[in-house]
Scaffold this active site. Structure first.
Site, PDB file in Angstrom:
ATOM      1  N   ALA A  83       0.857  -1.192   0.000  1.00 16.86           N
ATOM      2  CA  ALA A  83       0.000   0.000   0.000  1.00 16.86           C
ATOM      3  C   ALA A  83       0.890   1.239   0.000  1.00 16.86           C
ATOM      4  O   ALA A  83       2.073   1.156   0.352  1.00 16.86           O
ATOM      5  CB  ALA A  83      -0.883  -0.018   1.234  1.00 16.86           C
ATOM      6  N   GLY A 122       0.295  -5.110   0.485  1.00 19.13           N
ATOM      7  CA  GLY A 122      -0.861  -5.049  -0.414  1.00 19.13           C
ATOM      8  C   GLY A 122      -0.558  -5.669  -1.776  1.00 19.13           C
ATOM      9  O   GLY A 122      -1.450  -6.201  -2.438  1.00 19.13           O
ATOM     10  N   GLU A 125      -1.149  -9.185  -1.397  1.00 21.87           N
ATOM     11  CA  GLU A 125      -2.600  -9.402  -1.289  1.00 21.87           C
ATOM     12  C   GLU A 125      -3.241  -9.434  -2.681  1.00 21.87           C
ATOM     13  O   GLU A 125      -4.071 -10.288  -2.974  1.00 21.87           O
ATOM     14  CB  GLU A 125      -3.230  -8.320  -0.394  1.00 21.87           C
ATOM     15  N   GLU A 145       4.028  -5.486   6.817  1.00 22.99           N
ATOM     16  CA  GLU A 145       3.210  -4.503   7.552  1.00 22.99           C
ATOM     17  C   GLU A 145       3.562  -4.429   9.030  1.00 22.99           C
ATOM     18  O   GLU A 145       3.506  -3.370   9.651  1.00 22.99           O
ATOM     19  CB  GLU A 145       1.717  -4.851   7.425  1.00 22.99           C
TER      20      GLU A 145
HETATM   21  N1  CAA Z   1       4.627   3.516   0.076  1.00 22.01           N
HETATM   22  C1  CAA Z   1       5.135   4.715  -0.250  1.00 22.01           C
HETATM   23  N2  CAA Z   1       6.431   4.930  -0.530  1.00 22.01           N
HETATM   24  C2  CAA Z   1       7.250   3.861  -0.474  1.00 22.01           C
HETATM   25  C3  CAA Z   1       6.801   2.574  -0.142  1.00 22.01           C
HETATM   26  C4  CAA Z   1       5.412   2.405   0.135  1.00 22.01           C
HETATM   27  N3  CAA Z   1       4.882   1.221   0.429  1.00 22.01           N
HETATM   28  N4  CAA Z   1       7.843   1.727  -0.173  1.00 22.01           N
HETATM   29  C5  CAA Z   1       8.914   2.457  -0.517  1.00 22.01           C
HETATM   30  N5  CAA Z   1       8.565   3.740  -0.698  1.00 22.01           N
HETATM   31  C6  CAA Z   1       9.424   4.861  -1.110  1.00 22.01           C
HETATM   32  C7  CAA Z   1      10.530   5.116  -0.094  1.00 22.01           C
HETATM   33  O1  CAA Z   1      10.089   6.026   0.903  1.00 22.01           O
HETATM   34  C8  CAA Z   1      11.623   5.695  -0.976  1.00 22.01           C
HETATM   35  O2  CAA Z   1      11.288   7.047  -1.195  1.00 22.01           O
HETATM   36  P1  CAA Z   1      12.466   8.165  -1.256  1.00 22.01           P
HETATM   37  O3  CAA Z   1      13.361   7.734  -2.383  1.00 22.01           O
HETATM   38  O4  CAA Z   1      11.715   9.415  -1.507  1.00 22.01           O
HETATM   39  O5  CAA Z   1      13.149   8.116   0.073  1.00 22.01           O
HETATM   40  C9  CAA Z   1      11.452   4.977  -2.298  1.00 22.01           C
HETATM   41  O6  CAA Z   1      10.111   4.438  -2.280  1.00 22.01           O
HETATM   42  C10 CAA Z   1      12.422   3.820  -2.511  1.00 22.01           C
HETATM   43  O7  CAA Z   1      12.394   3.005  -1.349  1.00 22.01           O
HETATM   44  P2  CAA Z   1      13.738   2.391  -0.714  1.00 22.01           P
HETATM   45  O8  CAA Z   1      14.777   3.458  -0.604  1.00 22.01           O
HETATM   46  O9  CAA Z   1      13.348   1.686   0.524  1.00 22.01           O
HETATM   47  O10 CAA Z   1      14.173   1.393  -1.873  1.00 22.01           O
HETATM   48  P3  CAA Z   1      14.799  -0.064  -1.754  1.00 22.01           P
HETATM   49  O11 CAA Z   1      14.984  -0.509  -3.146  1.00 22.01           O
HETATM   50  O12 CAA Z   1      15.963  -0.060  -0.818  1.00 22.01           O
HETATM   51  O13 CAA Z   1      13.675  -0.986  -1.063  1.00 22.01           O
HETATM   52  C11 CAA Z   1      11.475  -1.900  -0.726  1.00 22.01           C
HETATM   53  C12 CAA Z   1      12.470  -1.254  -1.719  1.00 22.01           C
HETATM   54  C13 CAA Z   1      11.992  -3.273  -0.281  1.00 22.01           C
HETATM   55  C14 CAA Z   1      10.157  -2.045  -1.420  1.00 22.01           C
HETATM   56  C15 CAA Z   1      11.355  -0.993   0.528  1.00 22.01           C
HETATM   57  O14 CAA Z   1      11.085   0.332   0.108  1.00 22.01           O
HETATM   58  C16 CAA Z   1      10.247  -1.392   1.475  1.00 22.01           C
HETATM   59  O15 CAA Z   1      10.430  -2.280   2.284  1.00 22.01           O
HETATM   60  N6  CAA Z   1       9.107  -0.694   1.382  1.00 22.01           N
HETATM   61  C17 CAA Z   1       8.000  -0.896   2.293  1.00 22.01           C
HETATM   62  C18 CAA Z   1       7.178  -2.066   1.881  1.00 22.01           C
HETATM   63  C19 CAA Z   1       6.005  -2.206   2.800  1.00 22.01           C
HETATM   64  O16 CAA Z   1       6.087  -1.995   3.989  1.00 22.01           O
HETATM   65  N7  CAA Z   1       4.872  -2.616   2.230  1.00 22.01           N
HETATM   66  C20 CAA Z   1       3.663  -2.780   2.993  1.00 22.01           C
HETATM   67  C21 CAA Z   1       2.914  -1.497   2.999  1.00 22.01           C
HETATM   68  S1  CAA Z   1       1.548  -1.571   4.105  1.00 22.01           S
HETATM   69  C22 CAA Z   1       0.367  -2.447   3.283  1.00 22.01           C
HETATM   70  O17 CAA Z   1       0.540  -2.910   2.201  1.00 22.01           O
HETATM   71  C23 CAA Z   1      -0.905  -2.526   4.121  1.00 22.01           C
HETATM   72  C24 CAA Z   1      -2.011  -3.286   3.551  1.00 22.01           C
HETATM   73  O18 CAA Z   1      -2.056  -4.482   3.575  1.00 22.01           O
HETATM   74  C25 CAA Z   1      -3.217  -2.582   3.082  1.00 22.01           C
END
Ligand code: CAA
Length: 714
Positions: A83, A122, A125, A145
């Site tokens: 998400a 998500g 999902e 999450e």
């Molecule tokens: N939402 C918004 N922005 C996100 C994001 C997300 N889910 N994931 C990453 N970003 C952004 C980061 O803030 C970063 O932005 P900046 O460059 O402006 O700082 C950019 O994307 C790149 O991210 P990383 O620097 O972390 O890049 P990476 O290649 O090292 O890692 C990744 C990539 C493994 C996807 C890592 O970003 C990560 O772990 N992201 C979070 C994933 C996450 O937690 N997903 C679950 C979300 S909650 C959900 O999905 C709830 C639900 O069930 C409804």
């Protein structure tokens, strides 16, 4: 509460522009297959535009007579990684992710999720709502999450267990771990691993399953396997998370919600999941963990006089050396080696060299061609200057010379060389191979390119690098100073070491300060105190009450004199089951040493409340954090918070000392600091920070601290 939430939303808003509400999914038809290509860089997060685009695309494909199956795929580097975290806390816009998923599952034409990169949260999902899942070998799937203080809120907790069974689902969802694709196939999450071009493979796969019945492929109709062992699985998973993630709310709720998938009908389970997701999302822990997520990324956008992450150019580091094979030196060498970098390990003692399995050397001349050297010898200025002067003569002119000093001003070391622009601090935290903070410190002459090199190196070796300006103790240890000395004063005045440790552990620190002292060695702090006294031109005696104008507690010295060095001697502040043991028990001799110390100094023991223990340790360190900001030692509160999280295992669910202060309310923190300044006038660390005073008096929300910090330095 409302104010805190608004402030937090504004905080998140600082990081990125408002989300794009246009559809971010490209729709195309290739033969008989509709392709929905998610296009929302960098990680294809499921923003409103993506959700809308997926739902509209699936509906369009259902209507299109030429289409017989559908592929969902991510453009660029990844399948959706979850998400869009930036949208959390804002009014939600339809379609919600669950609605999108339901539209996918209800599609009369089979939907294939074609996965590469990271299919997370998500994103996973969406894949689980799809009828089939294929992936390239390098992809990873997971539900992270929990690391944001949440649970998967769009069916993940109810659907994964129907595919994998309860133990795997409970483990994946409560740990947040990323699962490599081969393992995901074993778990039954992935139907096929494909090689070569993913789009081509997806089109071929999508054609091969056209016309097949879909009911069997819809997870909502499946039952959770081995549900009769529900109690057994739940108690095993619960015991594990309570031990591993002490103090965190989300992992426990994750297990409870996955459990419901085996107990409740599907729709009721989905409703429970939604309710618990919203409950977690409104909690302080989720706010703090989401703050920490963005803060960790923000610290890589470093700025220093004359350069920044945008302009500076890192120099290539292909070979390295570490000077000193003590605990820190060998730990640092392991970090470099694990990242594939060749390492020379220079040591004076031949015996130490023999046992190490990499390029040990006794000769400085071997280091003549290395790109970067990290010095990790004992914390003594003269010794370090001597090492740097030798390195300067031997190493090639382009080599970067780093010091692992934990306190000494970099400028006092760099002047021993003819290349102060290439001298920089790289401060690792013990144990070096485990703790992820790398505190990089620039001196007045360190060049931005040198800084860029060590910031990049930090990432290469899987650390979280934070940049700070040189001063005595830098950021982490400088703040840790009052935190630690207050714990000694508290014992001096009447608290017991175990009472203090308990307050710290109840807050979420993995170990209280006295257990930490026993772990790191009382002899080490005894030695460091002597170095400090020497640098101040004085000596420490039994009667020393002040050092450098600051209150001094000699209790540590009494333990040292009794040979109680901590775990290494089987006794320190606690008694251990054996020399080198790990299980602390309360020891009567500890109490005797403390009592006789109090008697000698004429101190009458008083009862100290847990609240006072907490405030004196944690608020004194927050006050020091504000001074660090006002002096420009670092630029943002995020740099402080990330340093504490990764340097001292400060609980992420509290966000870090500065974020935590903002949640308690700066006015309250400031008032208590003023109170302790009045009652403990001899401790310099209680002099209230000017910046804190200003922020507290003007009730400035966390999102606007940045403006005041820069103005406070003008
Ligand atoms: N939402 C918004 N922005 C996100 C994001 C997300 N889910 N994931 C990453 N970003 C952004 C980061 O803030 C970063 O932005 P900046 O460059 O402006 O700082 C950019 O994307 C790149 O991210 P990383 O620097 O972390 O890049 P990476 O290649 O090292 O890692 C990744 C990539 C493994 C996807 C890592 O970003 C990560 O772990 N992201 C979070 C994933 C996450 O937690 N997903 C679950 C979300 S909650 C959900 O999905 C709830 C639900 O069930 C409804």
């Amino acid at each position: 509460m409302l104010k805190v939430q608004r402030g937090f939303q504004r905080y998140l808003g600082r990081f990125l522009s408002s989300s794009n509400s246009n559809m971010s999914v490209d729709y195309s038809v290739q033969g008989s297959v509709a392709v929905l290509e998610v296009n929302n860089p960098p990680v294809n997060a499921l923003s409103h535009g993506v959700r809308l685009g997926l739902k509209t695309g699936v509906e369009q494909a259902s209507r299109d007579r030429n289409v017989r199956s559908v592929v969902i795929i991510g453009k660029g580097q990844t399948f959706p990684a979850g998400a869009d975290i930036r949208e959390f806390g804002k009014p939600s816009k339809e379609p919600w992710l669950t609605e999108v998923g339901m539209a996918i599952e209800a599609s009369p034409k089979p939907v294939v999720a074609a996965i590469h990169g990271t299919c997370l949260g998500g994103g996973l999902e969406i894949a689980l709502f799809s009828h089939y899942r294929i992936a390239v070998p390098s992809a990873r799937v997971g539900f992270p999450e929990v690391a944001l203080g949440l649970l998967p809120g769009a069916g993940g907790t109810q659907r994964l267990s129907r595919l994998t069974g309860l133990p795997v689902a409970m483990d994946m969802i409560s740990s947040g771990r990323h699962v490599p694709i081969k393992k995901a196939k074993e778990y039954g999450i992935i139907d096929e691993i494909v090689t070569g071009d993913l789009m081509k493979a997806a089109l071929k796969f999508a054609q091969s399953i056209q016309g097949r019945p879909l009911k069997d492929r819809c997870l909502m109709f499946k039952v959770v396997p081995n549900a009769d062992k529900l109690e057994e699985f739940t108690s095993a998973a619960m015991a594990q998370v309570k031990k591993k993630y002490k103090g965190y709310e989300a992992p426990v709720v994750c297990i409870q919600t996955v459990r419901a998938s085996a107990e409740l009908p599907y729709e009721e389970g989905m409703k429970l999941e939604r309710d618990l997701f919203l409950q977690l999302q409104g909690s302080g822990q989720a706010r703090a963990q989401q703050y920490a997520f963005f803060a960790e990324r923000a610290v890589s956008r470093w700025v220093m006089p004359g350069g920044s992450y945008k302009t500076a150019k890192p120099l290539p580091v292909r070979s390295t050396a570490v000077i000193g094979a003590g605990t820190m030196g060998s730990g640092i060498a392991v970090c470099l080696l694990s990242a594939g970098l060749p390492v020379y390990l220079l040591e004076q003692n031949e015996k130490v060299c023999m046992i190490l399995n990499f390029k040990p050397t006794l000769n400085y001349s071997d280091l003549k061609d290395v790109d970067l050297v990290i010095e990790a010898v004992f914390e003594n200025l003269d010794l370090k200057r001597d090492v740097f002067s030798k390195l300067d003569k031997i190493c090639k002119p382009s080599a970067i010379l780093c010091t692992n000093t934990s306190t000494i001003d970099i400028n006092r070391i760099s002047t021993a060389t003819s290349r102060p622009d290439k001298v920089v601090g790289t401060h690792f935290f013990a144990p070096a191979y485990h703790m992820r903070l790398l505190e990089n410190i620039y001196g007045t002459q360190t060049s931005p390119d040198t800084v860029a090199t060590v910031m990049k190196l930090g990432k290469t070796i899987n650390k979280v690098p934070v940049l700070v300006k040189s001063c005595h103790g830098f950021l982490a240890n400088r703040m840790n100073g009052p935190f630690n000395t207050e714990s000694l004063f508290l014992v001096e005045e009447g608290a017991s070491p175990q009472e203090i440790d308990q307050v710290n552990e109840d807050f979420g620190m993995p170990m209280g300060p006295f257990k930490v002292r026993d772990l790191s060695g009382i002899d080490i702090s005894w030695r460091i105190n002597r170095e400090v006294a020497k640098a101040l031109g004085t000596t420490i005696t039994k009667e020393t009450k002040f050092l450098g104008g600051n209150r001094y507690c000699g209790l540590n010295d009494d333990f040292f004199e009794k040979g109680r060095y901590g775990r290494k001697t089987g006794k320190g502040w606690y008694l251990y089951e054996k020399v080198g043991g790990k299980i602390p028990t309360v020891d009567s001799e500890t109490e005797e040493i403390i009592n006789s110390y109090r008697q000698r100094r004429g101190i009458i023991k008083r009862k100290i409340t847990p609240q006072e223990i907490f405030e004196r340790q944690f608020y004194s360190c927050i006050n020091e954090g504000f001074r660090i900001l006002e002096e420009g030692i670092c630029n943002t509160p995020e740099e402080i918070d990330i340093s504490w999280i990764y340097g001292f295992s400060y609980p992420k669910f509290r966000g870090g000392p500065m974020f935590y202060a903002s949640q308690i309310g700066l006015k309250r923190v400031y008032d208590r600091i003023c109170h302790y300044h009045e009652t403990c006038p001899y401790s310099i660390h209680w002099v209230p920070s000017r910046l804190l005073k200003k922020l507290a008096e003007n009730d400035v929300p966390f999102s606007q601290w940045a403006n005041h910090i820069s103005k406070s330095r003008m």
